[in-house]
Design an enzyme around this catalytic site. Structure first.
Site, PDB file in Angstrom:
ATOM      1  N   GLU A  33      -5.216  14.076  25.104  1.00 55.80           N
ATOM      2  CA  GLU A  33      -6.369  13.206  24.834  1.00 55.80           C
ATOM      3  C   GLU A  33      -7.157  12.792  26.078  1.00 55.80           C
ATOM      4  O   GLU A  33      -7.222  11.613  26.440  1.00 55.80           O
ATOM      5  CB  GLU A  33      -5.917  11.967  24.053  1.00 55.80           C
ATOM      6  N   GLU A  86      -1.254  15.630  16.372  1.00 57.11           N
ATOM      7  CA  GLU A  86      -1.058  14.223  16.010  1.00 57.11           C
ATOM      8  C   GLU A  86      -1.853  13.930  14.750  1.00 57.11           C
ATOM      9  O   GLU A  86      -3.024  14.289  14.649  1.00 57.11           O
ATOM     10  CB  GLU A  86      -1.507  13.278  17.130  1.00 57.11           C
TER      11      GLU A  86
END
Length: 401
Positions: free
Chosen positions: A220, A322
């Protein structure tokens, strides 16, 4: 969120373990000769080991408090407050108890075949400078956990979740609550690259890591255009070069190279392949949280129908690394969205709808295996016990038609 058996189709390289895309380039078997991919069309079905090696206080406030970290925003802050020696002892107790060998066995019993292991660069302790404060001694526990997982036949994604100086602001998943992430510069890239080289060599040399087939170079990153552009132009190509240089030095056969994973285009940091000359065994990570997607109308029917049509194919091969069953904060406490038995049927169908879409790609890794939230939307283990996630994937309801 961790020696010794051999796999079918191992390379002949003496002393070196192999790496692969599970169920695709190479099959794997457990210590007792079970192939966890044999009945799932080679799709990844896994869980993250959240808060195992990078603790996120929101996931386990009680455990965080028991460690002596109550009121601290991140591991960096806790270690700074406790002092190095006390912190090392406290974190060692946590590493030895949060995810155990029994957890690994339970994952396998639920039909899972993959784990994603978030770690910080400070696992390589000589990369930490005198102004930084992180727990020490974690490598022993990473080795042990990966050994258990390899014995069980689980595929392992090793994920650089916490980068030097942090890659995103004010987020404990980086290991530090840094309001001004400083990762996006040459000296910090270099520290991360040294971590990747070190990790790649361990993966190929140490048997405990034999089922690590994928190394994610950054979790991320920021979606800021300047920082993302620098990362794509400088860090990603060098990550490929440096990992491949390690594998060349070790005389690893090209078919046994690690897959090198980056966030996909849908994440919002641009096209990760923009400056890559060589995309051999490149792989991509997509994160899909409806909780933060304001564009989707928040109704039960719409969540299921949207999930059924969801296209997560901006790059290939993509794993949705995720995702969860969590919903927007505005609906979180509403009676028809609460994580209880009354709403279990909806969440069961929504889980099935998301699985349907994510398995159009390479598969999925749920966030996360366990929590202390008393909320099965964030805990795979709790969702199974609540009957929201089946132990047998063949019983998944066909909600997408």
């Amino acid at each position: 969120m961790a020696i010794l058996s051999r796999f079918c189709m191992l390379s002949a390289l003496a002393g070196l373990a192999s790496a692969w895309l599970a169920g695709d380039n190479k099959e794997i078997t457990s210590k007792d000769n079970k192939n966890l991919f044999s009945s799932v069309n080679n799709k990844v079905r896994g869980v993250n080991l959240g808060s195992q090696f990078i603790f996120e206080p929101w996931l386990g406030e009680s455990a965080w408090s028991d460690m002596g970290c109550s009121g601290r925003a991140s591991e960096f802050d806790c270690v700074s407050s406790m002092g190095q020696k006390a912190a090392n002892e406290s974190f060692a107790k946590h590493w030895g108890s949060w995810i155990t060998q029994d957890d690994i066995s339970e994952m396998v019993s639920y039909g899972l075949n993959t784990i994603r292991v978030p770690v910080g660069y400070w696992l390589r302790e000589d990369l930490v400078d005198s102004s930084e404060h992180f727990p020490q001694g974690g490598l022993e526990y990473v080795q042990k956990l990966c050994g258990w997982a390899s014995d069980a036949g689980l595929y392992i994604i090793m994920d650089l979740h916490g980068a030097p100086e942090a890659q995103t602001p004010n987020n404990a998943f980086t290991g530090q609550n840094n309001p001004n992430p400083g990762f996006y510069q040459e000296d910090q890239y270099e520290r991360a690259l040294k971590f990747l080289e070190w990790m790649a060599e361990m993966i190929h040399r140490q048997d405990e890591f034999r089922n690590v087939g994928m190394l994610e170079v950054l979790n991320e990153p920021m979606q800021d255009n300047d920082k993302a552009s620098s990362m794509r132009e400088n860090y990603y190509p060098k990550a490929f070069e440096r990992i491949r240089a390690v594998e060349t030095k070790l005389s690893v056969d090209k078919k046994d190279y690690l897959h090198i994973q980056m966030m996909d285009k849908l994440w919002g940091s641009g096209d990760p392949t923009e400056h890559l000359d060589d995309q051999y065994y490149a792989a991509y990570d997509d994160h899909r949280y409806y909780k933060w997607d304001k564009s989707v109308e928040t109704t039960h029917d719409n969540y299921i129908s949207t999930s059924c049509k969801d296209k997560r194919d901006s790059n290939s091969p993509t794993i949705v690394g995720e995702w969860s069953l969590a919903v927007p904060k505005s609906m979180d406490k509403a009676s028809d969205w609460q994580p209880n038995s009354s709403n279990a049927d909806f969440y069961r169908k929504w889980f099935a709808a998301q699985v349907h879409s994510y398995e159009q790609g390479q598969g999925w890794v749920f966030w996360t295996w366990k929590s202390q939230l008393n909320d099965y939307r964030w805990s795979y283990q709790d969702a199974v016990k609540a009957g929201v996630i089946p132990k047998d994937f063949n019983s998944l309801e066909d909600v997408c038609g």
